[in-house]
Design an enzyme around this catalytic site. Structure first.
Site, mmCIF file in Angstrom:
data_model
loop_
_atom_site.group_PDB
_atom_site.id
_atom_site.type_symbol
_atom_site.label_atom_id
_atom_site.label_comp_id
_atom_site.label_asym_id
_atom_site.label_seq_id
_atom_site.Cartn_x
_atom_site.Cartn_y
_atom_site.Cartn_z
ATOM 1 N N LYS A 203 0.841 -1.199 0.000
ATOM 2 C CA LYS A 203 0.000 0.000 0.000
ATOM 3 C C LYS A 203 0.877 1.250 0.000
ATOM 4 O O LYS A 203 0.608 2.205 -0.725
ATOM 5 C CB LYS A 203 -0.934 -0.004 1.215
ATOM 6 C CG LYS A 203 -2.065 -1.007 1.058
ATOM 7 C CD LYS A 203 -2.851 -1.236 2.326
ATOM 8 C CE LYS A 203 -3.855 -2.365 2.121
ATOM 9 N NZ LYS A 203 -4.537 -2.802 3.332
ATOM 10 N N GLN B 150 -4.623 -1.035 9.333
ATOM 11 C CA GLN B 150 -4.466 -2.392 8.807
ATOM 12 C C GLN B 150 -5.077 -3.407 9.767
ATOM 13 O O GLN B 150 -4.767 -3.415 10.950
ATOM 14 C CB GLN B 150 -2.977 -2.700 8.563
ATOM 15 C CG GLN B 150 -2.721 -4.055 7.940
ATOM 16 C CD GLN B 150 -3.332 -4.196 6.546
ATOM 17 O OE1 GLN B 150 -3.256 -3.282 5.729
ATOM 18 N NE2 GLN B 150 -3.950 -5.337 6.265
ATOM 19 N N ASP C 225 -11.225 3.346 3.852
ATOM 20 C CA ASP C 225 -11.657 1.949 3.744
ATOM 21 C C ASP C 225 -13.177 1.849 3.622
ATOM 22 O O ASP C 225 -13.708 0.774 3.336
ATOM 23 C CB ASP C 225 -11.211 1.161 4.989
ATOM 24 C CG ASP C 225 -9.961 0.346 4.720
ATOM 25 O OD1 ASP C 225 -9.672 0.091 3.538
ATOM 26 O OD2 ASP C 225 -9.286 -0.030 5.695
#
Ligand code: NDP
Length: 293
Positions: free
Chosen positions: A62, A106, A129
């Site tokens: 990422k 994460q 997200d």
């Protein structure tokens, strides 16, 4: 003759890597335009707590992907023993930081940390997200907001396959907050008639058999049988299952399904690459939305 017809009737394999590359190129152009207009790059904070090896690989990807498309990446690597108060304090700092447009926490978090409480603390405007209840709620009521990355990636794959869900029957297998539920809502928003299947569905084969669009998001290798697929259906396989040989496979019996489907995603190389691409896209969206508000 039979070989020819088998080839002719085989599904188009949707190349997620190629579509993701296209999305990244679009993101890079938008990030450049943002930089020129506002004098800074869009920024994504990527927070990892602990050293789960798979998470470390995802996080590295990422961060590298951010740099590739002109998004500034801010790394926050915290020890596994980090307490909730400390993590919430970091989230509060990132919420206030004007250079940070997106915050990626994460998952999974180490035991002892309540993921819901941490996600709830993220400013919804920076929730790239799309998992914050505010963004999930905006999707539910059909208003603009940050959408979950994997389902958005699936919608883009459908568009690239020229599959308009309007009027089609869609089945989403799996009802997680991360994939299944937002996927079903996005398909509904696109005017499909949507069924959500899950572990208590009594006749999954019959449910899948009626679907023009099948999205498999379970996490069980090859559980969706090729024989269940309606001829001509479009099949998106979100599942990622690591076999004993270390190879990744999806939730769908790929070889059997591709003989009847009109289009299908492989695993790996299908939905997976789209997830990071949509995360980058959401980051630029978040930066723009924050800049104009
Ligand atoms: P979850 O474990 O949170 O959800 C799995 C879902 O599958 C649940 O809703 C569960 O039902 C349902 N399910 C379990 N067993 C069955 C069954 N026998 N029949 C029908 N439904 C069943 O997983 P996620 O949604 O987080 O992820 C799903 C898969 O997608 C995983 O393999 C994951 O690794 C992968 N994934 C891939 C991504 C990518 O970028 N490619 C991104 C995110 C996930 P119930 O609710 O009743 O328990």
């Amino acid at each position: 003759m039979s070989t020819v017809s088998a080839v002719e009737s085989a599904a188009t394999v949707l190349d997620g890597k190629a579509v993701a590359a296209k999305v990244r190129a679009e993101v890079a152009a938008r990030a450049r335009a943002y930089h020129e207009r506002f004098g800074r790059r869009p920024g994504l904070a990527v927070v990892q707590v602990g050293e789960d090896p798979a998470s470390t690989v995802y996080v590295r990807n990422k961060r590298r992907s951010c740099e590739d498309v002109g998004i500034a990446s801010f790394a926050h690597d915290l020890p596994a023993a980090t307490g909730e108060a400390e993590l919430l304090a970091l989230v509060a700092t990132l919420n206030r930081d004007p250079r940070v447009d997106g915050i990626l926490m994460q998952m999974p978090l180490p035991k002892g940390l309540d993921a819901s409480r941490i996600i709830d603390a993220i400013d919804p405007a920076k929730d790239v997200d799309g998992l914050h209840p505010t963004n999930a709620g905006l999707l539910l009521v059909g208003r603009p907001g940050l959408r979950a990355c994997t389902p958005s990636g699936c919608m883009r794959l459908l568009a690239e396959a020229r599959c308009d869900p309007a009027g089609k029957s869609a089945v989403v297998v799996g009802r997680s907050i991360l994939v299944g539920k937002p996927m079903a809502l996005l398909l509904l928003e696109a005017n499909a008639t949507v069924t959500i299947a899950h572990s208590r569905t009594t006749d999954l084969a019959a449910t899948v058999r009626g679907a023009d669009i099948v999205v498999a998001a379970v996490g069980r290798a090859h559980m969706i049988k090729g024989a269940w697929i309606k001829p001509g259906a479009v099949v998106l396989d979100v599942g990622t299952n690591k076999g004993a040989d270390g190879k990744l496979t999806g939730d769908v019996e790929f070889e059997a399904a591709r003989r009847v489907a009109s289009a299908i995603t492989p695993v790996p190389g299908g939905v997976g690459p789209m997830t990071i691409a949509l995360l980058l896209s959401n980051t630029v969206d978040a930066a723009l939305a924050r800049a104009v508000h």
